[in-house]
Design an enzyme around this catalytic site. Structure first.
Site, PDB file in Angstrom:
ATOM      1  N   ASP A 295      10.246 -14.396 -11.013  1.00 64.02           N
ATOM      2  CA  ASP A 295      10.009 -13.257 -10.133  1.00 64.02           C
ATOM      3  C   ASP A 295       8.882 -12.416 -10.726  1.00 64.02           C
ATOM      4  O   ASP A 295       8.639 -12.453 -11.932  1.00 64.02           O
ATOM      5  CB  ASP A 295      11.286 -12.416 -10.009  1.00 64.02           C
ATOM      6  CG  ASP A 295      11.312 -11.553  -8.755  1.00 64.02           C
ATOM      7  OD1 ASP A 295      10.571 -11.848  -7.796  1.00 64.02           O
ATOM      8  OD2 ASP A 295      12.095 -10.589  -8.725  1.00 64.02           O
ATOM      9  N   GLU A 296       8.196 -11.662  -9.884  1.00 59.62           N
ATOM     10  CA  GLU A 296       7.067 -10.812 -10.302  1.00 59.62           C
ATOM     11  C   GLU A 296       5.986 -11.650 -10.988  1.00 59.62           C
ATOM     12  O   GLU A 296       5.403 -11.273 -11.997  1.00 59.62           O
ATOM     13  CB  GLU A 296       7.543  -9.672 -11.206  1.00 59.62           C
ATOM     14  CG  GLU A 296       8.629  -8.808 -10.603  1.00 59.62           C
ATOM     15  CD  GLU A 296       8.225  -8.066  -9.332  1.00 59.62           C
ATOM     16  OE1 GLU A 296       7.016  -7.923  -9.078  1.00 59.62           O
ATOM     17  OE2 GLU A 296       9.125  -7.630  -8.591  1.00 59.62           O
TER      18      GLU A 296
ATOM     19  N   CYS B 179       2.786  -1.158  12.203  1.00 63.82           N
ATOM     20  CA  CYS B 179       2.220  -1.309  13.542  1.00 63.82           C
ATOM     21  C   CYS B 179       2.773  -2.533  14.274  1.00 63.82           C
ATOM     22  O   CYS B 179       2.499  -2.732  15.452  1.00 63.82           O
ATOM     23  CB  CYS B 179       0.695  -1.374  13.470  1.00 63.82           C
ATOM     24  SG  CYS B 179       0.048  -2.961  12.888  1.00 63.82           S
TER      25      CYS B 179
ATOM     26  N   CYS C 240      -4.578  -2.077   9.295  1.00 67.23           N
ATOM     27  CA  CYS C 240      -4.045  -0.816   8.792  1.00 67.23           C
ATOM     28  C   CYS C 240      -4.478  -0.572   7.337  1.00 67.23           C
ATOM     29  O   CYS C 240      -4.689   0.573   6.934  1.00 67.23           O
ATOM     30  CB  CYS C 240      -2.530  -0.767   8.912  1.00 67.23           C
ATOM     31  SG  CYS C 240      -1.973  -0.650  10.647  1.00 67.23           S
TER      32      CYS C 240
END
Length: 183
Positions: free
Chosen positions: A81-82, A141, A179
């Protein structure tokens, strides 16, 4: 044949949840897995993989000094993970672990930072992984989120700063490309 997998996404797409599910699936079949997370990620405590949905698990940590080839015993799978915090050398070690030692390695992480710049670990994972998978998430959005935005304590967007600043929903938002550039 074992592979190096990179499963990437913007923030909040369920990467840690997916990792925990994969670990559960292997272990349910009596298989041994080894899980790692970045030592610098202390959001939920060092050495914790935590899903926003609630599941949490204590795991091994990696840092700049971790040598994955020396550290990995015989296991059915390695889950990281990460993974954006891996070094180039560590990504090569994980690729070698899969290709030479036959241990599947599945890495989960961000592709890019809040400025749209690649993390070194992610860049090497994109180059070396045998299998790439984008985990989907949505922007506010409604479009597919592929980018990350860092915000301050008041929710205002930050456009400069250190590449690494550990945080969750209070610090980051996922966004679509439009965005990201217009927000």
């Amino acid at each position: 044949m074992a592979k190096l997998y990179f499963r990437y996404s913007a923030m909040n797409a369920g990467k840690s949840t997916a990792l925990l599910q994969v670990a559960h699936n292997y272990e349910e079949q009596g298989q041994t897995v080894l899980l790692y997370t970045a030592a610098i990620d202390s959001r939920y405590g060092v050495g914790q993989v935590t899903s926003r949905l609630g599941p949490q698990r204590e795991v091994a940590v990696f840092d700049a000094a971790t040598d994955f080839l020396a550290a990995i015993p015989k296991v059915a799978c390695v889950l990281v993970d990460e993974a954006q915090f891996l070094s180039a050398a560590q990504v090569r070690q994980l690729h070698q672990l899969a290709q030479v030692k036959g241990v599947p390695v599945i890495c989960y992480g961000l592709r890019s930072d809040f400025m749209g710049e690649p993390f070194p670990g992610s860049a090497y994972l994109l180059a070396l992984a045998d299998d790439l998978e984008e985990l989907k998430n949505i922007c506010s959005c409604g479009k597919k989120a592929t980018m990350n935005i860092r915000v301050d304590a008041d929710g205002k967007r930050l456009r400069q700063g250190e590449q690494i600043s550990i945080g969750g929903n209070e610090r980051y938002r996922q966004a679509c490309g439009r965005c990201f550039y217009t927000g």
